[in-house]
Design a protein around this motif. Structure first.
Motif, PDB file in Angstrom:
ATOM      1  N   ALA A   1       0.835  -1.206   0.000  1.00 57.81           N
ATOM      2  CA  ALA A   1       0.000   0.000   0.000  1.00 57.81           C
ATOM      3  C   ALA A   1       0.866   1.251   0.000  1.00 57.81           C
ATOM      4  CB  ALA A   1      -0.936  -0.015   1.206  1.00 57.81           C
ATOM      5  N   ARG A   2       1.924   1.248   0.794  1.00 59.01           N
ATOM      6  CA  ARG A   2       2.825   2.415   0.858  1.00 59.01           C
ATOM      7  C   ARG A   2       3.487   2.672  -0.491  1.00 59.01           C
ATOM      8  NH1 ARG A   2       7.975   4.376   1.764  1.00 59.01           N
ATOM      9  NH2 ARG A   2       8.975   2.381   1.414  1.00 59.01           N
ATOM     10  N   GLN A   3       3.950   1.614  -1.116  1.00 63.47           N
ATOM     11  CA  GLN A   3       4.624   1.748  -2.415  1.00 63.47           C
ATOM     12  C   GLN A   3       3.670   2.221  -3.507  1.00 63.47           C
ATOM     13  OE1 GLN A   3       7.824   1.524  -3.467  1.00 63.47           O
ATOM     14  NE2 GLN A   3       8.496   1.284  -1.357  1.00 63.47           N
ATOM     15  N   ALA A   4       2.382   1.955  -3.354  1.00 60.43           N
ATOM     16  CA  ALA A   4       1.399   2.380  -4.359  1.00 60.43           C
ATOM     17  C   ALA A   4       1.180   3.889  -4.355  1.00 60.43           C
ATOM     18  CB  ALA A   4       0.066   1.657  -4.129  1.00 60.43           C
ATOM     19  N   VAL A   5       1.492   4.529  -3.236  1.00 61.68           N
ATOM     20  CA  VAL A   5       1.323   5.981  -3.142  1.00 61.68           C
ATOM     21  C   VAL A   5       2.543   6.642  -3.768  1.00 61.68           C
ATOM     22  CG1 VAL A   5       1.027   7.935  -1.547  1.00 61.68           C
ATOM     23  CG2 VAL A   5      -0.073   5.734  -1.049  1.00 61.68           C
ATOM     24  N   PRO A   6       2.339   7.595  -4.661  1.00 64.63           N
ATOM     25  CA  PRO A   6       3.474   8.199  -5.364  1.00 64.63           C
ATOM     26  C   PRO A   6       4.295   9.132  -4.468  1.00 64.63           C
ATOM     27  CG  PRO A   6       1.448   9.316  -5.970  1.00 64.63           C
ATOM     28  CD  PRO A   6       1.052   8.141  -5.104  1.00 64.63           C
ATOM     29  N   LEU A   7       5.541   9.353  -4.875  1.00 65.96           N
ATOM     30  CA  LEU A   7       6.409  10.291  -4.165  1.00 65.96           C
ATOM     31  C   LEU A   7       5.969  11.738  -4.397  1.00 65.96           C
ATOM     32  CD1 LEU A   7       9.866   8.627  -4.839  1.00 65.96           C
ATOM     33  CD2 LEU A   7       8.713   8.820  -2.627  1.00 65.96           C
ATOM     34  N   VAL A   8       5.393  12.001  -5.562  1.00 65.46           N
ATOM     35  CA  VAL A   8       4.874  13.325  -5.900  1.00 65.46           C
ATOM     36  C   VAL A   8       3.379  13.306  -5.617  1.00 65.46           C
ATOM     37  CG1 VAL A   8       4.536  14.977  -7.778  1.00 65.46           C
ATOM     38  CG2 VAL A   8       6.638  13.615  -7.673  1.00 65.46           C
ATOM     39  N   PRO A   9       2.858  14.299  -4.893  1.00 64.44           N
ATOM     40  CA  PRO A   9       1.441  14.268  -4.499  1.00 64.44           C
ATOM     41  C   PRO A   9       0.485  14.061  -5.682  1.00 64.44           C
ATOM     42  CG  PRO A   9       2.536  16.106  -3.452  1.00 64.44           C
ATOM     43  CD  PRO A   9       3.508  15.533  -4.444  1.00 64.44           C
ATOM     44  N   LYS A  10      -0.476  13.192  -5.460  1.00 65.90           N
ATOM     45  CA  LYS A  10      -1.562  12.935  -6.409  1.00 65.90           C
ATOM     46  C   LYS A  10      -2.867  13.050  -5.646  1.00 65.90           C
ATOM     47  CE  LYS A  10       0.731  11.217 -10.093  1.00 65.90           C
ATOM     48  NZ  LYS A  10       0.784  11.891 -11.341  1.00 65.90           N
ATOM     49  N   SER A  11      -3.945  13.283  -6.370  1.00 63.76           N
ATOM     50  CA  SER A  11      -5.253  13.436  -5.744  1.00 63.76           C
ATOM     51  C   SER A  11      -5.652  12.161  -4.993  1.00 63.76           C
ATOM     52  CB  SER A  11      -6.314  13.754  -6.797  1.00 63.76           C
ATOM     53  OG  SER A  11      -6.573  12.601  -7.573  1.00 63.76           O
ATOM     54  N   THR A  12      -6.584  12.312  -4.082  1.00 63.49           N
ATOM     55  CA  THR A  12      -7.094  11.158  -3.336  1.00 63.49           C
ATOM     56  C   THR A  12      -7.634  10.102  -4.294  1.00 63.49           C
ATOM     57  OG1 THR A  12      -7.610  12.524  -1.421  1.00 63.49           O
ATOM     58  CG2 THR A  12      -8.760  10.418  -1.585  1.00 63.49           C
ATOM     59  N   ASP A  13      -8.380  10.525  -5.309  1.00 66.21           N
ATOM     60  CA  ASP A  13      -8.922   9.573  -6.281  1.00 66.21           C
ATOM     61  C   ASP A  13      -7.807   8.807  -6.986  1.00 66.21           C
ATOM     62  OD1 ASP A  13     -11.581  10.089  -5.730  1.00 66.21           O
ATOM     63  OD2 ASP A  13     -11.795  11.562  -7.338  1.00 66.21           O
ATOM     64  N   ASP A  14      -6.773   9.532  -7.428  1.00 66.00           N
ATOM     65  CA  ASP A  14      -5.649   8.868  -8.087  1.00 66.00           C
ATOM     66  C   ASP A  14      -4.969   7.877  -7.148  1.00 66.00           C
ATOM     67  OD1 ASP A  14      -6.034  10.239 -10.452  1.00 66.00           O
ATOM     68  OD2 ASP A  14      -4.429  11.698 -10.087  1.00 66.00           O
ATOM     69  N   CYS A  15      -4.755   8.296  -5.911  1.00 67.15           N
ATOM     70  CA  CYS A  15      -4.076   7.421  -4.950  1.00 67.15           C
ATOM     71  C   CYS A  15      -4.924   6.204  -4.607  1.00 67.15           C
ATOM     72  CB  CYS A  15      -3.702   8.200  -3.693  1.00 67.15           C
ATOM     73  SG  CYS A  15      -2.344   9.367  -3.982  1.00 67.15           S
ATOM     74  N   CYS A  16      -6.228   6.400  -4.474  1.00 69.08           N
ATOM     75  CA  CYS A  16      -7.111   5.254  -4.223  1.00 69.08           C
ATOM     76  C   CYS A  16      -7.030   4.266  -5.381  1.00 69.08           C
ATOM     77  CB  CYS A  16      -8.553   5.717  -4.009  1.00 69.08           C
ATOM     78  SG  CYS A  16      -8.853   6.410  -2.372  1.00 69.08           S
ATOM     79  N   GLY A  17      -7.039   4.779  -6.589  1.00 71.19           N
ATOM     80  CA  GLY A  17      -6.919   3.911  -7.754  1.00 71.19           C
ATOM     81  C   GLY A  17      -5.614   3.138  -7.751  1.00 71.19           C
ATOM     82  N   ARG A  18      -4.535   3.809  -7.396  1.00 66.98           N
ATOM     83  CA  ARG A  18      -3.223   3.159  -7.351  1.00 66.98           C
ATOM     84  C   ARG A  18      -3.178   2.070  -6.279  1.00 66.98           C
ATOM     85  NH1 ARG A  18       1.327   6.543  -9.534  1.00 66.98           N
ATOM     86  NH2 ARG A  18       2.601   5.457  -7.995  1.00 66.98           N
TER      87      ARG A  18
END
Length: 159
Positions: A19-36
């Protein structure tokens, strides 16, 4: 920081790192992060992905910024996960305190901590007790993963 109620499953360091690795180093929207987190991590629904983001944030593994979520550069071994878990996840301190008298089953821990379940949570779920029993079980499992308690033959106890 407000304490999160999110305590996602599956309970493992592998799932946490995924889950941690799925979150990008550069901020992305909540929707994008949920998708990832759904595509690359342990979540199978958007709601589960949102829980993972809140949980990662509570553990100081990701941060919510004005532009969305971003993964920190600090890894799992460099973060005091047990301390963050106890301080930033709702009900963890109470669950751990319930174990001070000795090893207990998740059912007994739930009975000892049921009074902390907020009224709005009781009204939100048709069977709030089942929801919070499962949550108590996951809190105990995460506490084992983070080295805060031991598990033996269906009973959990303090170290």
């Amino acid at each position: 920081m407000a304490r999160t109620k999110a305590v996602p499953a599956p309970v493992s360091m592998d799932a946490l790192e995924s889950a941690r690795q799925a979150v990008p180093l550069v901020p992305k929207s909540t929707d994008d992060c949920c998708g990832r987190v759904q595509q690359r991590g342990p979540a199978d629904t958007r709601e589960s992905a949102q829980d993972w983001l809140a949980f990662l944030d509570a553990l100081d593994l990701v941060a919510e910024t004005s532009r969305g979520y971003e993964r920190g550069s600090v890894g799992l071994t460099e973060t005091p996960l047990g301390q963050c878990f106890r301080e930033n996840v709702y009900g963890v301190a109470e669950v751990l305190d319930a174990l001070e008298d000795g090893p207990l089953t998740p059912e007994v821990v739930f009975e000892r901590t049921r009074s902390i379940v907020p009224t709005w949570e009781r009204n939100r779920h048709a069977d709030w007790e089942a929801v919070w029993r499962e949550r108590t079980q996951r809190v105990l499992q995460w506490a084992v993963v983070f080295g805060l308690v031991t598990a033996d033959d269906g009973q959990f106890g303090t170290q």
